[in-house]
Design a protein around this motif. Structure first.
Motif, mmCIF file in Angstrom:
data_model
loop_
_atom_site.group_PDB
_atom_site.id
_atom_site.type_symbol
_atom_site.label_atom_id
_atom_site.label_comp_id
_atom_site.label_asym_id
_atom_site.label_seq_id
_atom_site.Cartn_x
_atom_site.Cartn_y
_atom_site.Cartn_z
ATOM 1 N N UNK A 44 0.811 -1.218 0.000
ATOM 2 C CA UNK A 44 0.000 0.000 0.000
ATOM 3 C C UNK A 44 0.847 1.272 0.000
ATOM 4 N N UNK A 45 2.170 1.127 0.082
ATOM 5 C CA UNK A 45 3.074 2.251 0.323
ATOM 6 C C UNK A 45 2.812 3.451 -0.576
ATOM 7 N N UNK A 46 2.731 3.226 -1.894
ATOM 8 C CA UNK A 46 2.595 4.339 -2.832
ATOM 9 C C UNK A 46 1.192 4.425 -3.448
ATOM 10 N N UNK A 47 0.249 3.695 -2.902
ATOM 11 C CA UNK A 47 -1.089 3.609 -3.489
ATOM 12 C C UNK A 47 -1.874 4.900 -3.306
ATOM 13 N N UNK A 48 -2.471 5.369 -4.403
ATOM 14 C CA UNK A 48 -3.396 6.494 -4.381
ATOM 15 C C UNK A 48 -4.619 6.105 -5.207
ATOM 16 N N UNK A 49 -5.811 6.090 -4.622
ATOM 17 C CA UNK A 49 -6.999 5.717 -5.395
ATOM 18 C C UNK A 49 -7.302 6.737 -6.482
ATOM 19 N N UNK A 50 -7.970 6.277 -7.527
ATOM 20 C CA UNK A 50 -8.373 7.155 -8.624
ATOM 21 C C UNK A 50 -9.556 8.016 -8.200
ATOM 22 N N UNK A 51 -9.835 9.090 -8.938
ATOM 23 C CA UNK A 51 -11.037 9.884 -8.644
ATOM 24 C C UNK A 51 -12.285 9.012 -8.717
ATOM 25 N N UNK A 79 -5.626 -3.697 -3.426
ATOM 26 C CA UNK A 79 -5.808 -2.250 -3.522
ATOM 27 C C UNK A 79 -7.116 -1.886 -4.206
ATOM 28 N N UNK A 80 -7.521 -2.709 -5.166
ATOM 29 C CA UNK A 80 -8.816 -2.465 -5.798
ATOM 30 C C UNK A 80 -9.342 -3.737 -6.431
ATOM 31 N N UNK A 81 -10.650 -3.782 -6.588
ATOM 32 C CA UNK A 81 -11.339 -4.855 -7.296
ATOM 33 C C UNK A 81 -12.164 -4.208 -8.394
#
Length: 398
Positions: free
Chosen positions: A155-162, A362-364
């Motif tokens: 998860x270190x560099x994870x940023x969710x999308x808009x 991180x996402x599905x």
């Protein structure tokens, strides 16, 4: 079919190398240290006995050799314009991002050099591969054809999308303008035998120009098999013909047809599903070679990681078969979003006491093609608590 586009709506043009060079130059210039130095720094940190200058010299030497090994245009006629594309793109990138020969070599050839030569030459112990994901396509569910995927990583560099819009025009759908879809997961080797062909052809990009459905895509990818690998993929087209390909090495190509019971195809990261296949035996041989090279224990983090990958593959495969013909889409979604060990979702999964970074889903992503509906579960960033959502964002295309 998932849309009403005619064949004449699709184009088969090679991408513009100058445009891609410009995009990549902007990325590099936004964080030059990350793109040009951090990879080599991590290698030196893992193996401080290595002379940095010597390592970089070997990477540059490999890059020079790779781009000089032009494939035969008699055997690979489609490659001609793509050789020009690769060379033009990198030349322009060097100008736009002010890169040296050393910089472009590090960008393009570090991973291949290490896998084929460097790990053995320098005695570098590689940290475990992240097996990012599982992905499935099912022709027939209670809501029609369905594609679902978990994307796993630290998860270190994870940023969710808009956030997704609630509604959008169908032309904005991610699948709308594609003749066929290729979706994949990582499945590389620490050490691999160097193939005959090492010129860096972008085969998974090339196939979109020369193939028009699942069958022609398979034919093209098999023809160029020595130029790509380190991933397992599924392919499905607008008529829902589907296959899976497992390819941990450039030296193998293993094709799997749709499951006779469920009509599904799937792949998992870091796995060869048939342990008796030549590729699976090769994978085991190379992993054993790697463990002996560094005196790694059979119960260490690497072996533990590979065992869990196998367990997740079996969980996915057996659950799909147990759901039977025309399964309920809610049951498939539940399998993907339920936390491990009851499901496939990872929440700071730590497999071994000596493991470094923990794994997260991180996402599905889930798509219903006939319903023109896209569902997305996005985990919050670490700064925001890293929480996986209880319900998805939903976009209905019209």
């Amino acid at each position: 079919m998932w849309d009403d586009l005619k064949d004449s709506s699709f184009t088969s043009e090679a991408p513009d190398p100058l445009k891609e060079a410009n995009i990549y130059a902007q990325l590099i210039n936004s964080d030059r240290h990350y793109y040009l130095e951090s990879g080599i720094e991590r290698i030196i940190a893992d193996a401080p006995w290595i002379n940095k200058a010597q390592l970089i010299s070997e990477v540059v030497k490999y890059y020079d050799e790779a781009i000089s090994r032009i494939p035969s245009f008699t055997k690979f006629p489609e490659a001609k314009i793509w050789v020009d594309y690769v060379l033009t793109r990198d030349k322009k990138l060097m100008e736009l991002a002010n890169l040296s020969k050393q910089d472009i070599a590090i960008l393009r050839s570090t991973n291949d050099y290490l896998t084929f030569r460097g790990y053995k030459q320098f005695g570098i112990k590689k940290k475990k591969n992240d097996e990012k994901c599982r992905t499935v396509f099912i022709v027939e569910t209670d809501h029609g054809p369905m594609h679902i995927k978990n994307v796993d990583d630290p998860i270190t560099y994870w940023k969710p999308s808009p956030p997704l819009p609630e509604k959008a025009h169908i032309s904005k759908a991610w699948w709308y303008h594609k003749r066929f879809i290729i979706d994949g997961v990582g499945s590389g080797l620490h050490i691999d035998d160097e193939p005959e062909e090492i010129f860096p052809l972008p085969v998974l990009q090339m196939v979109n120009m020369y193939a028009y459905d699942t069958f022609s895509a398979v034919e093209f990818l098999k023809k160029y098999s020595m130029f790509w690998g380190g991933c397992n993929i599924i392919i499905f087209d607008r008529k829902y013909n589907a296959v899976a390909i497992e390819k941990c090495s450039r030296n193998f190509f293993e094709l799997f047809q749709q499951d006779e019971l469920t009509g599904s195809v799937h792949v998992s990261g870091m796995v060869c599903r048939d342990p008796s296949s030549p590729q699976a035996k090769y994978q085991k041989e190379k992993r054993t070679e790697y463990m002996k090279l560094f005196n790694l224990p059979d119960d260490g983090p690497d072996a533990c990681f590979w065992n869990v990958c196998d367990k997740l593959e079996i969980m996915l495969r057996e659950n799909l078969r147990n759901l039977g013909n025309k399964p309920k889409s809610d049951d498939i979604i539940k399998l993907f979003i339920a936390p491990y060990p009851s499901g496939l979702r990872k929440d700071a999964l730590k497999l071994h006491p000596q493991q470094g970074l923990t794994d997260y889903t991180l996402m599905t992503r889930c798509t219903f093609f006939e319903k023109k509906k896209f569902l997305l579960w996005q985990r919050k960033s670490a700064d925001e608590g890293g929480v996986y959502p209880d319900s998805p964002e939903i976009c209905q295309y019209e």
